[in-house]
Motif scaffolding. Sequence first.
Motif, PDB file in Angstrom:
ATOM      1  N   VAL A   1       0.840  -1.185   0.000  1.00  0.00           N
ATOM      2  CA  VAL A   1       0.000   0.000   0.000  1.00  0.00           C
ATOM      3  C   VAL A   1       0.880   1.241   0.000  1.00  0.00           C
ATOM      4  O   VAL A   1       1.762   1.380   0.845  1.00  0.00           O
ATOM      5  N   GLU A   2       0.629   2.105  -0.963  1.00  0.00           N
ATOM      6  CA  GLU A   2       1.319   3.393  -1.040  1.00  0.00           C
ATOM      7  C   GLU A   2       0.337   4.466  -0.580  1.00  0.00           C
ATOM      8  O   GLU A   2      -0.597   4.794  -1.299  1.00  0.00           O
ATOM      9  N   ALA A   3       0.533   4.964   0.628  1.00  0.00           N
ATOM     10  CA  ALA A   3      -0.292   6.060   1.149  1.00  0.00           C
ATOM     11  C   ALA A   3       0.520   7.340   0.960  1.00  0.00           C
ATOM     12  O   ALA A   3       1.570   7.515   1.578  1.00  0.00           O
ATOM     13  N   THR A   4       0.050   8.212   0.092  1.00  0.00           N
ATOM     14  CA  THR A   4       0.809   9.396  -0.305  1.00  0.00           C
ATOM     15  C   THR A   4       0.188  10.648   0.285  1.00  0.00           C
ATOM     16  O   THR A   4      -1.012  10.891   0.132  1.00  0.00           O
ATOM     17  N   LEU A   5       1.010  11.429   0.946  1.00  0.00           N
ATOM     18  CA  LEU A   5       0.597  12.743   1.436  1.00  0.00           C
ATOM     19  C   LEU A   5       0.723  13.711   0.267  1.00  0.00           C
ATOM     20  O   LEU A   5       1.788  13.823  -0.347  1.00  0.00           O
ATOM     21  N   THR A   6      -0.375  14.357  -0.077  1.00  0.00           N
ATOM     22  CA  THR A   6      -0.364  15.293  -1.203  1.00  0.00           C
ATOM     23  C   THR A   6      -0.476  16.719  -0.672  1.00  0.00           C
ATOM     24  O   THR A   6      -0.902  16.947   0.456  1.00  0.00           O
ATOM     25  N   HIS A   7      -0.069  17.656  -1.508  1.00  0.00           N
ATOM     26  CA  HIS A   7      -0.076  19.064  -1.113  1.00  0.00           C
ATOM     27  C   HIS A   7      -0.594  19.866  -2.301  1.00  0.00           C
ATOM     28  O   HIS A   7       0.034  19.911  -3.352  1.00  0.00           O
ATOM     29  N   GLY A   8      -1.745  20.478  -2.126  1.00  0.00           N
ATOM     30  CA  GLY A   8      -2.376  21.210  -3.213  1.00  0.00           C
ATOM     31  C   GLY A   8      -1.891  22.638  -3.330  1.00  0.00           C
ATOM     32  O   GLY A   8      -1.171  23.152  -2.472  1.00  0.00           O
ATOM     33  N   GLU A   9      -2.292  23.287  -4.414  1.00  0.00           N
ATOM     34  CA  GLU A   9      -1.933  24.684  -4.645  1.00  0.00           C
ATOM     35  C   GLU A   9      -2.522  25.607  -3.592  1.00  0.00           C
ATOM     36  O   GLU A   9      -2.014  26.694  -3.358  1.00  0.00           O
ATOM     37  N   ASP A  10      -3.592  25.162  -2.918  1.00  0.00           N
ATOM     38  CA  ASP A  10      -4.231  25.971  -1.882  1.00  0.00           C
ATOM     39  C   ASP A  10      -3.583  25.763  -0.509  1.00  0.00           C
ATOM     40  O   ASP A  10      -4.115  26.173   0.507  1.00  0.00           O
ATOM     41  N   ASP A  11      -2.415  25.091  -0.474  1.00  0.00           N
ATOM     42  CA  ASP A  11      -1.677  24.760   0.747  1.00  0.00           C
ATOM     43  C   ASP A  11      -2.381  23.732   1.620  1.00  0.00           C
ATOM     44  O   ASP A  11      -1.977  23.507   2.757  1.00  0.00           O
ATOM     45  N   ALA A  12      -3.434  23.102   1.122  1.00  0.00           N
ATOM     46  CA  ALA A  12      -4.126  22.062   1.872  1.00  0.00           C
ATOM     47  C   ALA A  12      -3.471  20.708   1.608  1.00  0.00           C
ATOM     48  O   ALA A  12      -3.074  20.407   0.486  1.00  0.00           O
ATOM     49  N   PHE A  13      -3.362  19.910   2.661  1.00  0.00           N
ATOM     50  CA  PHE A  13      -2.811  18.567   2.526  1.00  0.00           C
ATOM     51  C   PHE A  13      -3.935  17.575   2.308  1.00  0.00           C
ATOM     52  O   PHE A  13      -5.067  17.778   2.765  1.00  0.00           O
ATOM     53  N   GLY A  14      -3.623  16.500   1.632  1.00  0.00           N
ATOM     54  CA  GLY A  14      -4.578  15.435   1.391  1.00  0.00           C
ATOM     55  C   GLY A  14      -3.846  14.118   1.283  1.00  0.00           C
ATOM     56  O   GLY A  14      -2.632  14.040   1.480  1.00  0.00           O
ATOM     57  N   LEU A  15      -4.582  13.090   0.973  1.00  0.00           N
ATOM     58  CA  LEU A  15      -4.018  11.755   0.805  1.00  0.00           C
ATOM     59  C   LEU A  15      -4.451  11.175  -0.520  1.00  0.00           C
ATOM     60  O   LEU A  15      -5.517  11.514  -1.048  1.00  0.00           O
ATOM     61  N   SER A  16      -3.645  10.288  -1.038  1.00  0.00           N
ATOM     62  CA  SER A  16      -4.039   9.423  -2.138  1.00  0.00           C
ATOM     63  C   SER A  16      -3.434   8.058  -1.837  1.00  0.00           C
ATOM     64  O   SER A  16      -2.547   7.946  -0.981  1.00  0.00           O
ATOM     65  N   ALA A  17      -3.928   7.023  -2.509  1.00  0.00           N
ATOM     66  CA  ALA A  17      -3.429   5.682  -2.212  1.00  0.00           C
ATOM     67  C   ALA A  17      -3.441   4.806  -3.448  1.00  0.00           C
ATOM     68  O   ALA A  17      -4.299   4.940  -4.319  1.00  0.00           O
ATOM     69  N   VAL A  18      -2.462   3.903  -3.478  1.00  0.00           N
ATOM     70  CA  VAL A  18      -2.407   2.848  -4.481  1.00  0.00           C
ATOM     71  C   VAL A  18      -2.236   1.544  -3.713  1.00  0.00           C
ATOM     72  O   VAL A  18      -1.365   1.438  -2.851  1.00  0.00           O
ATOM     73  N   LEU A  19      -3.102   0.570  -4.006  1.00  0.00           N
ATOM     74  CA  LEU A  19      -3.007  -0.750  -3.412  1.00  0.00           C
ATOM     75  C   LEU A  19      -2.534  -1.706  -4.496  1.00  0.00           C
ATOM     76  O   LEU A  19      -3.254  -1.937  -5.485  1.00  0.00           O
ATOM     77  N   ASN A  20      -1.317  -2.200  -4.353  1.00  0.00           N
ATOM     78  CA  ASN A  20      -0.714  -3.110  -5.321  1.00  0.00           C
ATOM     79  C   ASN A  20      -0.878  -4.535  -4.795  1.00  0.00           C
ATOM     80  O   ASN A  20      -0.145  -4.972  -3.907  1.00  0.00           O
ATOM     81  N   LEU A  21      -1.850  -5.254  -5.351  1.00  0.00           N
ATOM     82  CA  LEU A  21      -2.220  -6.575  -4.878  1.00  0.00           C
ATOM     83  C   LEU A  21      -1.602  -7.645  -5.771  1.00  0.00           C
ATOM     84  O   LEU A  21      -1.704  -7.572  -6.988  1.00  0.00           O
ATOM     85  N   GLU A  22      -0.968  -8.637  -5.150  1.00  0.00           N
ATOM     86  CA  GLU A  22      -0.400  -9.781  -5.867  1.00  0.00           C
ATOM     87  C   GLU A  22      -1.036 -11.045  -5.324  1.00  0.00           C
ATOM     88  O   GLU A  22      -0.995 -11.301  -4.116  1.00  0.00           O
TER      89      GLU A  22
END
Length: 141
Positions: free
Chosen positions: A81-102
């Motif tokens: 699982v890749e849990a990514t902290l994102t940072h927008g142009e409005d200085d707000a933080f968010g998350l995105s995720a990729v689940l790599n299943l094998e």
Amino acid sequence: MAVSYTGTVTVTGEGRNGGQVASSDGLLTTALAVPAEFGGAGGATNPEQLFAAGWGACFLGAVRRAAATRKVRLTSTRVTVEATLTHGEDDAFGLSAVLNLELGGVEQHTAEELGAAAHQLCPYSKATRGNIPVTVKAVAV
């Protein structure tokens, strides 16, 4: 709705910047640090890693449940699982995720079907649905 379990964790200090995490049963005790890639000291875990660990463990349980329901025998399971902290142009933080299943012991279409089914069953997936970008990549190995 009946409660099945409540996990209780207390965070002290500076949170992600040098804080401490401790579960109420004492089984989880760890330091927190801002990752070096984010300008911090590193050397300790961080909220994104903890979130990814919880989601991954829960997701594999959902995969196993989906496989059992379909009477599919899996020879191996693994999710990164890749849990990514994102940072927008409005200085707000968010998350995105990729689940790599094998998944072992199945064909590609079955791996994809089980990944999609698990994403519907997993409580972490349900909690994030529509709130953050999530990609599930399933591969038969």
